[in-house]
Design a protein around this motif. Structure first.
Motif, mmCIF file in Angstrom:
data_model
loop_
_atom_site.group_PDB
_atom_site.id
_atom_site.type_symbol
_atom_site.label_atom_id
_atom_site.label_comp_id
_atom_site.label_asym_id
_atom_site.label_seq_id
_atom_site.Cartn_x
_atom_site.Cartn_y
_atom_site.Cartn_z
ATOM 1 N N SER A 295 19.081 15.866 52.531
ATOM 2 C CA SER A 295 20.051 16.635 53.315
ATOM 3 C C SER A 295 20.676 15.782 54.403
ATOM 4 O O SER A 295 21.870 15.884 54.689
ATOM 5 N N GLN A 296 19.853 14.907 55.015
ATOM 6 C CA GLN A 296 20.380 14.021 56.036
ATOM 7 C C GLN A 296 21.382 13.035 55.428
ATOM 8 O O GLN A 296 22.428 12.741 56.019
ATOM 9 N N ASN A 297 21.074 12.552 54.219
ATOM 10 C CA ASN A 297 21.985 11.630 53.544
ATOM 11 C C ASN A 297 23.294 12.318 53.142
ATOM 12 O O ASN A 297 24.367 11.703 53.178
ATOM 13 N N TYR B 57 16.257 11.683 44.402
ATOM 14 C CA TYR B 57 15.808 12.821 45.221
ATOM 15 C C TYR B 57 16.257 14.141 44.595
ATOM 16 O O TYR B 57 15.482 15.097 44.460
ATOM 17 N N ALA B 58 17.552 14.208 44.236
ATOM 18 C CA ALA B 58 18.092 15.436 43.650
ATOM 19 C C ALA B 58 17.438 15.724 42.302
ATOM 20 O O ALA B 58 17.113 16.876 41.986
ATOM 21 N N TYR B 59 17.207 14.675 41.533
ATOM 22 C CA TYR B 59 16.577 14.812 40.217
ATOM 23 C C TYR B 59 15.182 15.420 40.352
ATOM 24 O O TYR B 59 14.811 16.350 39.630
ATOM 25 N N HIS B 60 14.398 14.921 41.282
ATOM 26 C CA HIS B 60 13.018 15.422 41.464
ATOM 27 C C HIS B 60 13.010 16.873 41.927
ATOM 28 O O HIS B 60 12.174 17.675 41.478
ATOM 29 N N GLN C 57 28.565 13.203 41.905
ATOM 30 C CA GLN C 57 27.878 12.096 41.248
ATOM 31 C C GLN C 57 26.370 12.138 41.509
ATOM 32 O O GLN C 57 25.564 11.939 40.603
ATOM 33 N N ILE C 58 26.010 12.418 42.756
ATOM 34 C CA ILE C 58 24.589 12.476 43.121
ATOM 35 C C ILE C 58 23.895 13.670 42.468
ATOM 36 O O ILE C 58 22.725 13.582 42.054
ATOM 37 N N LEU C 59 24.620 14.781 42.341
ATOM 38 C CA LEU C 59 24.017 16.040 41.875
ATOM 39 C C LEU C 59 24.328 16.327 40.407
ATOM 40 O O LEU C 59 24.314 17.484 39.978
ATOM 41 N N ASN D 240 25.642 2.385 53.707
ATOM 42 C CA ASN D 240 24.292 1.824 53.665
ATOM 43 C C ASN D 240 23.315 2.680 52.870
ATOM 44 O O ASN D 240 22.108 2.393 52.857
ATOM 45 N N LEU D 241 23.800 3.741 52.213
ATOM 46 C CA LEU D 241 22.928 4.615 51.437
ATOM 47 C C LEU D 241 22.826 4.124 49.998
ATOM 48 O O LEU D 241 23.762 3.514 49.467
ATOM 49 N N SER D 242 21.709 4.434 49.348
ATOM 50 C CA SER D 242 21.493 4.037 47.960
ATOM 51 C C SER D 242 21.836 5.203 47.040
ATOM 52 O O SER D 242 21.242 6.285 47.152
ATOM 53 N N PHE D 243 22.782 4.982 46.137
ATOM 54 C CA PHE D 243 23.149 6.032 45.188
ATOM 55 C C PHE D 243 21.950 6.399 44.311
ATOM 56 O O PHE D 243 21.652 7.578 44.089
ATOM 57 N N GLU D 244 21.241 5.370 43.797
ATOM 58 C CA GLU D 244 20.107 5.630 42.915
ATOM 59 C C GLU D 244 19.037 6.436 43.624
ATOM 60 O O GLU D 244 18.432 7.357 43.059
#
Length: 580
Positions: A33-35, A55-58, A130-132, A46-50
């Motif tokens: 949520s912070q990201n 996180y969302a996957y888990h 993309q993240i979700l 500076n965030l990692s897409f992977e």
């Protein structure tokens, strides 16, 4: 050498593995949520897409998709609320009255602010999508909720395209269109960008409803859309390819599709088309007919029947004038004034409240031969001259040089009053009114065009922008202009005044009464017997392509038809019978 197992020792049985997340749901969501907030604040470098995707996957994998989905929506909604307050509401126009240019600039800032927030929001939703991706693929369909992108559109409607932003936005767009119609220069790209945002939202049912409400929330929306088309067909399409013209017309039809009062649009469109045809102002005849074809597809043949009749009259009039000139060449010596006439079928063209006008003898001598020729060719017809729609090319001699002026017929009649006057002679307003018999409203507009606008071929005494009944006028022999040919347009408002709007509305209401009664009779003639509710529903369905009829109005029209013995109430008092 093999060894045998020792007896008396039982093998150890390992306990079963615990099933469940090997992660902390709270910690994972807290980090993700912070990201997400950082992404919305443009701090994602500076965030990692992977890592965020994992996180969302888990969260979805271990059955916590609802936490992720609801949490994402809450963060996005909070960000939109912040942007609305900081970027859009702070840009609301503060100038209620005053300089139109200042108000136009304030409107432009608001429209640009909305477009900026939209661009920011869509960029953010694309990144979140993309993240979700796993959430959209696994969670949203079983949960019967929109995917990330669609959810973003709904949130934008709920938190941005809502009061008071929606009201200010509508006012700003319509005001900008009106300012341009009044001759001011506006930033068209700002208006276009804002409208495109609204059109982009129509992929969603809620957005469609919101956009329809947005379009129809202003009483003048039908008039403004017709004016937009009018402007493009007169000058906006000049230099464009056929494909570019088609794109503009298609976008216009997209907006037109959302109008609920299409009969109101038809009345304005007919008026604007009539002016373009009479004044030969259309950039392209193909574009005009292309627009007509699109309207016919949308609304049917009856919607465009009279419009097509107007085009037919123009063609027939050209043939008539060719025959008339051939007739003149054989039978009458050349006339001092060249005449061109458009014969308009009264049932096709808009009705005009024609102001009276006393034509000078030279004009009467010009139109009389045409009347005799035309009536000899068409027995039983009657010609009524619509002088308020005509124009005249007149050569006027000033001290410096002669100019060819294109003026209205009324203006030409006024100018001819000064033909034999000396430079220092003048005519009072009352003198001109008595000599011409032109109605006061029309006379004031004509004099304002000749003495107070860009080309002041008459002098007004005392000087000023408005014409009063106490004013006097003289010929401006000192008038100069760089061009030989000048067009003096009548000073008028492009948008209807309050009185004109009321007159239009009264005519539309009368037409709706006739259309509603005709629809009721057609239905009952076919069905013979119907209940009240079924009849009202059927009338509403059939008239919806032109306007949204009020059930109370339908009831009144039914009662009127009963009084005139078209219908009768059945014995149950809840249904009607058709009377042949």
């Amino acid at each position: 050498m093999a060894t045998a197992p020792r007896r008396g020792i039982k093998p150890k049985i390992k306990p079963p593995k615990k099933h469940g997340p090997a992660i902390s749901v709270e910690e994972t969501w807290s980090t993700l949520s912070q990201n997400i907030k950082e992404i919305l604040n443009h701090n994602a470098a500076n965030l990692s897409f992977e890592e965020n995707h994992r996180y969302a996957y888990h969260l979805v994998l271990y059955k916590n998709g609802d936490i992720l989905y609801r949490g994402m929506k809450k963060i996005v909604a909070e960000n939109l609320d912040r942007l609305a307050k900081e970027e859009i509401i702070s840009a609301f126009p503060t100038t209620g009255t005053g300089d139109p240019m200042q108000r136009s600039q304030e409107n432009e800032l608001l429209l640009k602010a909305l477009k900026s927030v939209w661009d920011d929001h869509t960029s953010n939703m694309a990144k979140l999508g993309q993240i979700l991706k796993y959430m959209d693929r696994i969670y949203t369909k079983p949960a019967e909720v929109p995917e990330t992108w669609e959810a973003g559109l709904q949130l934008f409607l709920k938190h941005i395209i809502c009061p008071p932003i929606k009201d200010h936005l509508l006012t700003a767009i319509l005001n900008q269109i009106q300012y341009e119609r009044e001759g001011y220069t506006i930033n068209r790209s700002a208006v276009k960008g804002c409208v495109e945002v609204l059109l982009s939202l129509d992929s969603d049912d809620n957005a469609l409803t919101a956009f329809e409400t947005f379009i129809n929330s202003n009483d003048k929306c039908s008039e403004f859309i017709s004016l937009f088309i009018d402007d493009h067909l007169k000058r906006g399409l000049k230099g464009k390819t056929d494909e570019e013209v088609d794109v503009v017309l298609d976008k216009t039809i997209t907006v037109f599709r959302y109008l609920t009062e299409k009969d109101v649009f038809e009345r304005y469109y007919k008026n604007h088309l009539a002016k373009r045809l009479i004044q030969a102002k259309s950039v392209s005849d193909d574009a005009e007919r292309g627009m007509l074809a699109k309207l016919k597809i949308e609304c049917g043949y009856q919607f465009t029947q009279k419009l097509e009749g107007m085009f037919h009259d123009i063609k027939i009039s050209a043939d008539t004038m060719k025959s008339y000139k051939e007739h003149l060449a054989k039978s009458i010596p050349s006339l001092s004034i060249d005449l061109s006439v458009i014969v308009m079928t009264s049932t096709f063209w808009p009705s005009h409240s024609s102001s009276p006008c006393n034509l000078p003898q030279q004009l009467l001598d010009t139109i009389k031969p045409f009347e005799e020729f035309y009536l000899s060719q068409h027995s039983g017809r009657r010609l009524t001259w619509q002088l308020s729609l005509g124009n005249v090319d007149v050569r006027v001699a000033f001290k410096s040089k002669k100019h060819d002026l294109n003026v209205t017929t009324f203006a030409a009649v006024i100018l001819l009053l000064f033909e034999d006057l000396k430079d220092d002679d003048f005519l009072t307003y009352e003198d001109i009114q008595q000599a011409t018999s032109i109605d006061h409203a029309d006379l004031q507009r004509q004099l304002q065009s000749l003495a107070c606008a860009k080309y002041k071929v008459l002098r007004k005494h005392p000087p000023g922008r408005d014409v009063q009944s106490s004013d006097a006028f003289s010929f401006n022999s000192a008038f100069t202009a760089p061009l030989q040919k000048l067009k003096i347009s009548t000073v008028s408002s492009k948008v209807e005044s309050g009185e004109e709007l009321k007159e239009t509305r009264d005519r539309i209401d009368e037409e709706r009464r006739h259309q509603t009664e005709a629809c009721i009779v057609r239905i009952m003639k076919d069905r013979k017997h119907m209940s009240h509710n079924d009849l009202v529903n059927e009338v509403t369905r059939l008239l919806a392509s032109r306007f949204q009829p009020n059930p109370l109005i339908i009831k009144k029209r039914i009662e009127g038809l009963i009084e005139r013995d078209y219908l009768e109430r059945a014995e149950d008092r809840k249904s009607y019978n058709y009377l042949a």
